[in-house]
Design a protein around this motif. Structure first.
Motif, short mmCIF file in Angstrom:
data_model
loop_
_atom_site.label_atom_id
_atom_site.label_comp_id
_atom_site.label_asym_id
_atom_site.label_seq_id
_atom_site.Cartn_x
_atom_site.Cartn_y
_atom_site.Cartn_z
N LYS A 38 1.61 -6.23 8.46
CA LYS A 38 1.94 -5.60 7.17
C LYS A 38 0.67 -5.29 6.36
O LYS A 38 0.47 -4.16 5.91
CB LYS A 38 2.87 -6.52 6.34
CG LYS A 38 4.15 -6.88 7.05
CD LYS A 38 5.03 -7.80 6.21
CE LYS A 38 4.43 -9.16 5.90
NZ LYS A 38 4.17 -10.02 7.08
N SER A 39 -0.17 -6.32 6.17
CA SER A 39 -1.40 -6.10 5.38
C SER A 39 -2.31 -5.09 6.07
O SER A 39 -2.91 -4.24 5.41
CB SER A 39 -2.16 -7.41 5.20
OG SER A 39 -1.40 -8.33 4.47
N SER A 40 -2.38 -5.17 7.38
CA SER A 40 -3.25 -4.24 8.12
C SER A 40 -2.77 -2.81 7.94
O SER A 40 -3.58 -1.89 7.76
CB SER A 40 -3.28 -4.59 9.61
OG SER A 40 -3.70 -5.91 9.77
N PHE A 67 -3.88 -6.29 -3.84
CA PHE A 67 -4.16 -7.09 -2.64
C PHE A 67 -3.36 -8.39 -2.64
O PHE A 67 -2.89 -8.85 -3.68
CB PHE A 67 -5.65 -7.42 -2.56
CG PHE A 67 -6.49 -6.22 -2.25
CD1 PHE A 67 -6.82 -5.91 -0.94
CD2 PHE A 67 -6.92 -5.37 -3.26
CE1 PHE A 67 -7.57 -4.78 -0.65
CE2 PHE A 67 -7.68 -4.24 -2.98
CZ PHE A 67 -8.00 -3.95 -1.67
N GLN A 68 -3.24 -8.97 -1.44
CA GLN A 68 -2.50 -10.22 -1.28
C GLN A 68 -3.14 -11.32 -2.15
O GLN A 68 -2.45 -12.13 -2.71
CB GLN A 68 -2.52 -10.61 0.21
CG GLN A 68 -1.46 -11.60 0.60
CD GLN A 68 -1.20 -11.63 2.11
OE1 GLN A 68 -1.65 -10.77 2.85
NE2 GLN A 68 -0.48 -12.64 2.55
N ASN A 69 -4.47 -11.30 -2.25
CA ASN A 69 -5.17 -12.30 -3.05
C ASN A 69 -5.85 -11.62 -4.25
O ASN A 69 -6.79 -10.86 -4.07
CB ASN A 69 -6.22 -12.99 -2.18
CG ASN A 69 -6.96 -14.07 -2.93
OD1 ASN A 69 -6.84 -14.19 -4.15
ND2 ASN A 69 -7.74 -14.84 -2.21
N LEU A 144 1.39 -2.40 -2.48
CA LEU A 144 1.43 -3.76 -3.04
C LEU A 144 1.60 -4.75 -1.90
O LEU A 144 2.57 -4.66 -1.13
CB LEU A 144 2.62 -3.87 -4.01
CG LEU A 144 2.60 -2.90 -5.19
CD1 LEU A 144 4.01 -2.45 -5.53
CD2 LEU A 144 1.95 -3.54 -6.39
N ASP A 145 0.64 -5.67 -1.78
CA ASP A 145 0.72 -6.64 -0.69
C ASP A 145 1.14 -7.99 -1.26
O ASP A 145 0.33 -8.71 -1.83
CB ASP A 145 -0.65 -6.74 0.00
CG ASP A 145 -0.53 -7.36 1.38
OD1 ASP A 145 0.57 -7.85 1.72
OD2 ASP A 145 -1.54 -7.36 2.11
N GLU A 146 2.41 -8.30 -1.12
CA GLU A 146 2.98 -9.54 -1.65
C GLU A 146 2.57 -9.78 -3.10
O GLU A 146 1.97 -10.80 -3.43
CB GLU A 146 2.57 -10.71 -0.76
CG GLU A 146 3.06 -10.50 0.66
CD GLU A 146 2.85 -11.70 1.55
OE1 GLU A 146 2.95 -12.82 1.05
OE2 GLU A 146 2.60 -11.50 2.74
N PRO A 147 2.92 -8.85 -3.98
CA PRO A 147 2.45 -8.95 -5.37
C PRO A 147 3.09 -10.11 -6.12
O PRO A 147 2.60 -10.49 -7.18
CB PRO A 147 2.87 -7.62 -5.99
CG PRO A 147 4.04 -7.18 -5.20
CD PRO A 147 3.78 -7.65 -3.79
MG LIG Z 1 -0.31 -9.95 4.85
#
Ligand SMILES: [Mg+2]
Ligand SMILES: Nc1ncnc2c1ncn2[C@@H]1O[C@H](COP(=O)(O)OP(=O)(O)OP(=O)(O)O)[C@@H](O)[C@H]1O
Length: 217
Positions: A38-40, A67-69, A144-147
């Motif tokens: 997913k993030s990739s 970003f996720q972080n 949005l990566d796991e916002p």
């Molecule tokens: Mg991810």
């Protein structure tokens, strides 16, 4: 935007595997187990990494990404500087940037963040700031990566309220399926391939069935 036969390897691991997707819906959710890509995929759409093969057509000119972080996204010591940077980047005059930042916070009922230093924000407030600074950037597409990971209920509601009000196209990766109820489409990735793709209720139900194992449903 069209992804055609995208393959991606990172350090000799095949991360995306001959992926073709036509991404035209307003709000698209991305689900799948840890390490499914997913993030990739989001980083690839944003242009932070390049595919080994395949093409992306009609990629929007300005893509914002949360970003996720949040620590990987926030660049400045204060909330005001963080927001002003995005606003000036967008082509606004520096003199009016502070007022625009104030307006942005007021519009989203986050005036409390106005005079804060980034280091004194909670995890939830940092994530909120990431979403707002992406809005300040004026993107055409928001990734949005796991916002909402690590957010409490109030912060989650605030972030989702902002996301639901966005006129732009949104692609959001999440493990929190409740957030996807009113999305237009959900794509389930598994080992860098599309396992299911369709309406949120159908795709999420299939995913949950797959987790419960044979004979349990
Ligand atoms: Mg991810
Ligand atoms: N920089 C990297 N170098 C090498 N391998 C990587 C790198 N980034 C990701 N990977 C690998 O790519 C695969 C997909 O990772 P990715 O982070 O895209 O998954 P994800 O679906 O976002 O997972 P999660 O739900 O844990 O966030 C994993 O096997 C991961 O180990």
């Amino acid at each position: 935007m069209e992804l055609r036969r995208i393959s991606l390897s990172l350090e000799s691991t095949r991360v995306l595997n001959d992926l073709s997707l036509s991404l035209t819906e307003w709000r698209i959710g991305l689900i799948g187990p840890n390490g499914s890509g997913k993030s990739s995929l989001l980083r690839l759409i944003k242009g932070l990494i390049n595919a080994d093969s395949g093409e992306i057509e009609n990629r929007p000119a300005r893509i914002g990404m949360v970003f996720q972080n949040p620590e990987h996204q926030l660049l400045f010591p204060t909330v005001m500087e963080e927001l002003c940077f995005g606003i000036i980047e967008q082509g606004h005059r520096a003199e009016s940037a502070e007022q625009s930042a104030r307006d942005l916070l007021a519009k989203h009922k986050q005036e409390g963040l106005l005079n804060k230093a980034v280091h004194e924000l909670s995890a939830g407030q940092k994530q909120l700031l990431c979403v707002l600074s992406v809005l300040a950037d004026g993107a055409d597409l928001i990734l949005l990566d796991e916002p909402c990971a690590s957010l409490d209920h109030a912060a989650k509601r605030a972030v989702m309220g902002i996301i639901r009000g966005l006129p732009q196209q949104v692609i959001m990766a999440t493990h929190d399926f409740d957030l996807l109820n009113d999305f237009d489409r959900v794509i389930w990735l598994d080992s860098g391939k599309v396992r299911e793709d369709g309406r949120p209720d159908q795709v999420i139900a299939e995913y949950l069935r797959s987790l419960s194992g044979p004979g349990l449903t």
